[in-house]
Scaffold this motif. Sequence first.
Motif, PDB file in Angstrom:
ATOM      1  N   THR A 217      14.446   6.836 -11.411  1.00  0.00           N
ATOM      2  CA  THR A 217      14.954   5.546 -11.118  1.00  0.00           C
ATOM      3  C   THR A 217      13.828   4.314 -10.693  1.00  0.00           C
ATOM      4  O   THR A 217      13.897   3.292 -11.146  1.00  0.00           O
ATOM      5  N   VAL A 218      12.726   4.855 -10.022  1.00  0.00           N
ATOM      6  CA  VAL A 218      11.741   4.044  -9.770  1.00  0.00           C
ATOM      7  C   VAL A 218      11.067   3.631 -11.012  1.00  0.00           C
ATOM      8  O   VAL A 218      10.867   2.350 -11.223  1.00  0.00           O
ATOM      9  N   GLU A 219      10.992   4.778 -12.006  1.00  0.00           N
ATOM     10  CA  GLU A 219      10.180   4.197 -13.586  1.00  0.00           C
ATOM     11  C   GLU A 219      11.106   3.142 -13.910  1.00  0.00           C
ATOM     12  O   GLU A 219      10.555   1.909 -14.502  1.00  0.00           O
ATOM     13  N   ALA A 220      12.277   3.416 -13.928  1.00  0.00           N
ATOM     14  CA  ALA A 220      13.386   2.251 -14.520  1.00  0.00           C
ATOM     15  C   ALA A 220      13.165   0.917 -13.836  1.00  0.00           C
ATOM     16  O   ALA A 220      12.783  -0.117 -14.598  1.00  0.00           O
ATOM     17  N   LEU A 221      12.909   1.066 -12.589  1.00  0.00           N
ATOM     18  CA  LEU A 221      12.696  -0.121 -11.794  1.00  0.00           C
ATOM     19  C   LEU A 221      11.408  -0.972 -12.306  1.00  0.00           C
ATOM     20  O   LEU A 221      11.196  -2.027 -12.565  1.00  0.00           O
ATOM     21  N   ILE A 222      10.331  -0.135 -12.317  1.00  0.00           N
ATOM     22  CA  ILE A 222       8.939  -0.670 -12.711  1.00  0.00           C
ATOM     23  C   ILE A 222       9.135  -1.386 -14.086  1.00  0.00           C
ATOM     24  O   ILE A 222       8.652  -2.574 -14.296  1.00  0.00           O
ATOM     25  N   HIS A 223       9.991  -0.607 -15.169  1.00  0.00           N
ATOM     26  CA  HIS A 223      10.061  -1.236 -16.233  1.00  0.00           C
ATOM     27  C   HIS A 223      10.924  -2.560 -16.313  1.00  0.00           C
ATOM     28  O   HIS A 223      10.396  -3.495 -17.082  1.00  0.00           O
ATOM     29  N   GLU A 224      11.848  -2.798 -15.372  1.00  0.00           N
ATOM     30  CA  GLU A 224      12.457  -3.991 -15.087  1.00  0.00           C
ATOM     31  C   GLU A 224      11.592  -5.102 -14.310  1.00  0.00           C
ATOM     32  O   GLU A 224      11.402  -6.225 -14.882  1.00  0.00           O
ATOM     33  N   LEU A 225      10.679  -4.472 -13.603  1.00  0.00           N
ATOM     34  CA  LEU A 225       9.812  -5.606 -12.574  1.00  0.00           C
ATOM     35  C   LEU A 225       8.808  -6.073 -13.544  1.00  0.00           C
ATOM     36  O   LEU A 225       8.373  -7.254 -13.291  1.00  0.00           O
ATOM     37  N   LYS A 226       8.431  -5.520 -14.646  1.00  0.00           N
ATOM     38  CA  LYS A 226       7.383  -6.066 -15.357  1.00  0.00           C
ATOM     39  C   LYS A 226       7.564  -7.439 -16.102  1.00  0.00           C
ATOM     40  O   LYS A 226       6.759  -8.008 -16.395  1.00  0.00           O
ATOM     41  N   ASP A 227       8.844  -7.637 -16.198  1.00  0.00           N
ATOM     42  CA  ASP A 227       9.405  -8.827 -16.758  1.00  0.00           C
ATOM     43  C   ASP A 227       8.707 -10.091 -15.755  1.00  0.00           C
ATOM     44  O   ASP A 227       8.619 -11.343 -16.345  1.00  0.00           O
TER      45      ASP A 227
END
Lengths: 283, 389
Positions: A217-227
């Motif tokens: 979940t946290v990794e998915a979040l990081i993926h989104e945050l990088k935008d």
Amino acid sequence: METEVKTKTATGAHTMAQNADGSPMTAEQKQPTVKMSARDLNLWYGDTQALYDINLDCYSREVTALIGPSGCGKSTFLRCLNRMNDLIPQVRLQGDVTLDGEDIYDHSVDVVQLRTFIGMVFQKPNPFPKSIYENIAYAPRLHGTGTSRSELDDLVESSLKRAGLWNEVADRLDTPGTELSGGQQQRLCIARAIAVNPEVILMDEPASALDPLATATVEALIHELKDNYTIVIVTHNLQQAARVAGYTAFFHMGKVVEFNDTDTLFTNPKEQRTEDYITGRFG
Amino acid sequence: MQRRLTGSANDPRIKARYRGEKRFKAYTVTALFVAFAIIIAFFTDIISQGYTAFWRTEVNVTIDYNERAERIGRFALAEDMREIVSRGAVRSIPLDIRNNPELAGTTRQEWVPTYSRIDQYFKGNEELPPEMAAQVEELMEAGVIRTTFNWAFFTAGDSKLPELAGIFSAVVGSIFVLFVTLIFAFPIGVMSAIYLEEFAPDNKLTQLIEVNINNLAAVPSIIFGLLGLAVFINTFGAPRSSALVGGLTLGLMTLPIIIISTRAALRAVPDPIRLGAFAMGCSRWQVVRDHVLPLSLPGILTGTIIGLAQAMGETAPLIIVGMIAYIPEAPGSIFESATVLPAQIFTWASEPRKAFVEKTAAGIIVLLAVLLTLNAAAVFLRRKFERRW
């Protein structure tokens, strides 16, 4: 679930979808620009040198992973980026670290101000022992970026949505942040960092204390945050670096051995030491 | 099959080991038992001697506010009652008339305390001359003498007459002293601890200060009394025997306790909380104010209560600054002469009269009750707000 979070995130993120200079970000703008960079950075703890001549660029709206064996200096380097090392007595530092070309170690730089530009998430989730709402509203209130109750309400909601936590905690914002599960606590800490509206988020092994599901979940979040944010992440987990990071730096004995885009570093390392490390021969 | 696990029970070496173990356990149990027995014996002794002080014997007399009684109180009473009524009650009759002139010429039926020896007689502590004993026994049967709860013990100050002596002035003195101690030691102690723990660099100077503070906590209390005498009374000219001087002196003594316990409470706040706050852009004072202090407050208060409880039971330094005085009237301010509960107990303990023995014991009971309450409050605070990380 995932898509729902995404749409909400998109609406909440409109303030962030612009470049550092304030101009709106265009879809075709893909050429990486340097957000933070270190030049000839040396650091000593007392008499022990921990970092040797570090030269590293962190690109805007990209995830840069720092990997390497324990004690290689990656966390120390991360803490140089928001001057958390200032808190450790006997730390001596030489060289430059810049944020958008501005030297963050300049005498005129206010450390407190600097840290509102560069947020940080720690290895062990460390929510304040206050309510979920207060965890997020605390810093904006402190910095005067959110003053009225409705402003803060909006900020809490948008931060939690961006951290993908809103749906899980919307009905219990008054419960203590420490009562959440480990993964939720870590996302709360990310939401807390986002609420200050930083440009860079530093993450020191953010998933190492979490179970595999929470990690995903946290990794998915990081993926989104990088935008929207520039992210620098220290990780012990090579797969994690490969999954989330666009760029990866391999640290060893206080030096950057190799820095490249993640695919190249993992599939075609130039240095023997890098190859040994990523194939598990040491570390 | 060869049995390897059961045969060893007869091995003399293993037997000796078990014997040694049993013996050691017996020693520890005995030690605990002895300690417990001493405490039980102490409490039993104090309570059995002191509980009678909470009761007093009163006699119902007719007070005749006649002309002669305006000057000498004895004449207001029937002749056979003059030896039975407390001299203190008799002495106040002329005063009553002077304060309330309309009393003159009237008579009143009233319960007044008896002479202390009669009180002690009914409590089984003292003998009376035979005819007097017969008289009071008769009065008791007739219902003219009764035993009631001794409110005066809590509402009256010290007196030379044991039947009138109470702890009120000492309690007020103790409250004043503790108030001064708290006002003086709490802010200085907490602030010093915050500086040492959160702000100070770790160098030779702060280490020296640290060692000295820890040593200060071990300095005998009488030394603090001498210091208080030299500094507060001789140098600054603060009024001798006053709650101000006593409180400041005890404050000096409590200071290291508060500093040490506050530092322990601050240190118990985990560093990630501080780092998290710093990373949010908090200044050091904001970190302390918003995160560290709220979390360590229960610990700080617990330490303060324990320090105050210790100060409350302290006698030696207060004797040095003159707080052992005879104080029948409760002090009105911290600048007036005062005494404290343990000093009052000390005064009564040195009285030769039998009737003061129960006063001493009762004073100890009250002091212990207050101290146990304070310590219970500290334990409660710690239990209720203790946080595990």
